[in-house]
Every structure is written in structure tokens, then in C-alpha cells.
Write an enzyme that holds these catalytic residues in place. Structure first.
Site, short mmCIF file in Angstrom:
data_model
loop_
_atom_site.label_atom_id
_atom_site.label_comp_id
_atom_site.label_asym_id
_atom_site.label_seq_id
_atom_site.Cartn_x
_atom_site.Cartn_y
_atom_site.Cartn_z
N SER A 13 0.88 -0.92 0.15
CA SER A 13 0.16 0.09 -0.05
C SER A 13 0.89 1.64 0.19
O SER A 13 0.47 2.27 -0.50
CB SER A 13 -0.87 -0.36 1.22
OG SER A 13 -0.16 -0.18 2.13
N ASN A 14 2.16 1.63 0.38
CA ASN A 14 2.87 2.38 0.83
C ASN A 14 3.43 2.87 -0.61
O ASN A 14 3.66 3.80 -1.23
CB ASN A 14 3.90 2.16 1.67
CG ASN A 14 3.88 2.63 2.91
OD1 ASN A 14 3.43 4.77 3.24
ND2 ASN A 14 3.83 2.45 4.07
N MET A 87 11.73 -6.20 4.29
CA MET A 87 11.61 -6.75 5.68
C MET A 87 12.98 -7.42 5.99
O MET A 87 12.87 -8.96 6.77
CB MET A 87 10.57 -8.40 6.32
CG MET A 87 9.31 -7.48 5.86
SD MET A 87 8.89 -6.40 6.64
CE MET A 87 8.42 -7.08 9.09
N ARG A 88 13.75 -7.29 5.20
CA ARG A 88 15.42 -7.42 4.81
C ARG A 88 16.21 -6.35 5.38
O ARG A 88 15.62 -5.32 5.16
CB ARG A 88 15.48 -8.04 3.50
CG ARG A 88 15.42 -9.19 3.87
CD ARG A 88 15.53 -10.16 2.08
NE ARG A 88 15.17 -11.85 2.76
CZ ARG A 88 15.12 -12.42 2.96
NH1 ARG A 88 16.33 -12.46 4.13
NH2 ARG A 88 14.43 -13.82 3.10
N ASN A 104 13.52 4.17 4.53
CA ASN A 104 12.80 3.65 5.39
C ASN A 104 11.67 4.33 5.67
O ASN A 104 11.58 4.83 6.37
CB ASN A 104 13.52 2.66 6.13
CG ASN A 104 12.67 1.41 6.82
OD1 ASN A 104 12.13 0.55 5.53
ND2 ASN A 104 12.58 1.15 7.74
N HIS A 106 8.94 3.47 8.67
CA HIS A 106 9.01 2.57 10.59
C HIS A 106 7.42 3.10 11.12
O HIS A 106 7.16 3.89 10.93
CB HIS A 106 10.33 2.34 10.96
CG HIS A 106 10.19 1.39 12.26
ND1 HIS A 106 9.78 0.32 12.07
CD2 HIS A 106 9.94 1.81 13.09
CE1 HIS A 106 9.90 -0.88 13.03
NE2 HIS A 106 9.81 0.59 13.89
#
Length: 194
Positions: A13-14, A87-88, A104, A106
Site C-alpha cells: 500500500s505504501n 522485511m530484510r 525506510n 517505520h
């Protein structure tokens, strides 16, 4: 115009919010994903954005995995990378090639609640304020220099789903604008956007 790649692992969605944002500074040219069943690919198809699955399990180590990703980034002449639910941890290959060019998002006010399940961590801890952080990527998890933060007040009546919905709304509005500022050269220092 800057050429942006988005890395995602799930829903995307982002990624879609960033890709649909009309601006004169950047354009999303590529989606990289590490999960073959990520819904983000459907979003990329609808938006006519090229996408590739690069599954970590298919490579002997992080360096060879990231070297494969780097081939796609070079092919599409990517200037900047936005992680959006990826997710890495980013390793040396990409960090050296894209130094200070990877950001990123968060779902907490870092440095509080880094890593997985940040919203759940915040609720379980009992905080009254949480939020969203956009930060540069370095070799540590969720420790890079903070670019922008936006807070969200929460209360005991709010469920995890309620807080997640509000956090996602903030993310979808904030990320695209902060990316525009960074790539235009306007965002030099840490700040709070309220």
C-alpha cells in the site's frame, strides 16, 4: 526527474501511494520484492510498473542476493531506493552502491520500538503517543539518521487494528512528500512533520 525503486515484501500500500503521487521530482520505475506471493505485484501490474521477485533463498548469501538486485537497479538506472514494508536488512553491496540513497518508513517513533510488530509493541508497552518515522538506512536495523517523524496519540480503547489504520494513513501521506523533499534537496535535517 529522479528514478525511484521501491522494495516491498507484502501488501504494497505504501508502494502504491508513492507511485501514484503526482510530482515533478521523482517517478517510481521499479518494484523489487523478496516474496513471490506479495500483493504488491498486483499493484505494480495495475500501475504498469516493472517488478521482479528476488528470493533470498535462491542465493548462497546476502552479497550474491543483493548483487542480483543491483543488476535490476542498474538496468533501470535507479537513483534512489525507498523501502516500503521490505522485511530484510540491507547489506554492504547495496549500502556501498547507494550510500545515503536508501530510506525506510517505520511504524513507530524511533528509536522506540524498532524491528517487527512495532505497533503491537507500542500498545503492549502502554504508550500514549506513537507514530511514523522515515529514516536513512545504514547497517543496523532501524537505527539510521531520522529524516521525519509524525506522531499519533493513542488510548486504551483503540485496538491494534484501529492504530494500524491510523498509522497507515499517516504513512501514505507522509512518505511520498518526504521523498519529494529529499530528492528535491529540501530536507537537510531531522524534523517533525505535523
Amino acid at each position: 526527474m529522479k528514478r525511484l525503486a521501491v522494495f516491498a515484501s507484502g501488501n504494497g500500500s505504501n508502494f502504491e501511494a508513492i507511485a501514484k503521487y503526482k510530482n515533478e521530482v521523482y517517478e517510481v520505475k521499479l518494484l523489487i520484492c523478496d516474496q513471490k506471493d506479495a500483493y504488491a505485484f498486483r499493484r505494480a501490474e495495475r500501475l504498469n510498473i516493472p517488478f521482479y521477485v528476488v528470493n533470498f533463498k535462491d542465493y548462497k548469501d546476502k552479497a550474491s542476493y543483493e548483487t542480483e538486485i543491483l543488476k535490476y537497479l542498474k538496468e533501470y538506472e535507479i537513483d534512489f531506493i525507498a523501502l516500503a514494508g521490505y522485511m530484510r536488512l540491507i547489506g554492504d553491496v547495496l549500502l556501498s552502491e547507494y550510500d545515503n540513497k536508501i530510506v525506510n518508513i517505520h511504524p513507530s517513533l524511533l528509536p522506540a520500538f524498532p524491528g517487527l510488530h512495532a505497533i503491537e509493541q507500542a500498545i503492549n508497552y502502554g504508550v500514549k503517543v506513537t507514530g511514523v518515522t522515515i529514516h536513512y538506512i545504514d547497517e543496523a536495523m532501524d537505527r539510521g539518521k531520522i529524516i521525519a517523524q509524525k506522531s499519533l496519540s493513542i488510548n486504551n480503547e483503540m485496538s491494534i487494528d484501529d492504530v494500524e489504520k491510523k498509522i497507515h494513513k499517516i504513512e501514505h501521506l507522509l512518505y511520498k512528500k518526504v521523498l519529494e523533499e529529499i530528492l528535491r534537496g529540501d530536507n537537510k535535517d531531522e524534523k517533525s512533520i505535523d
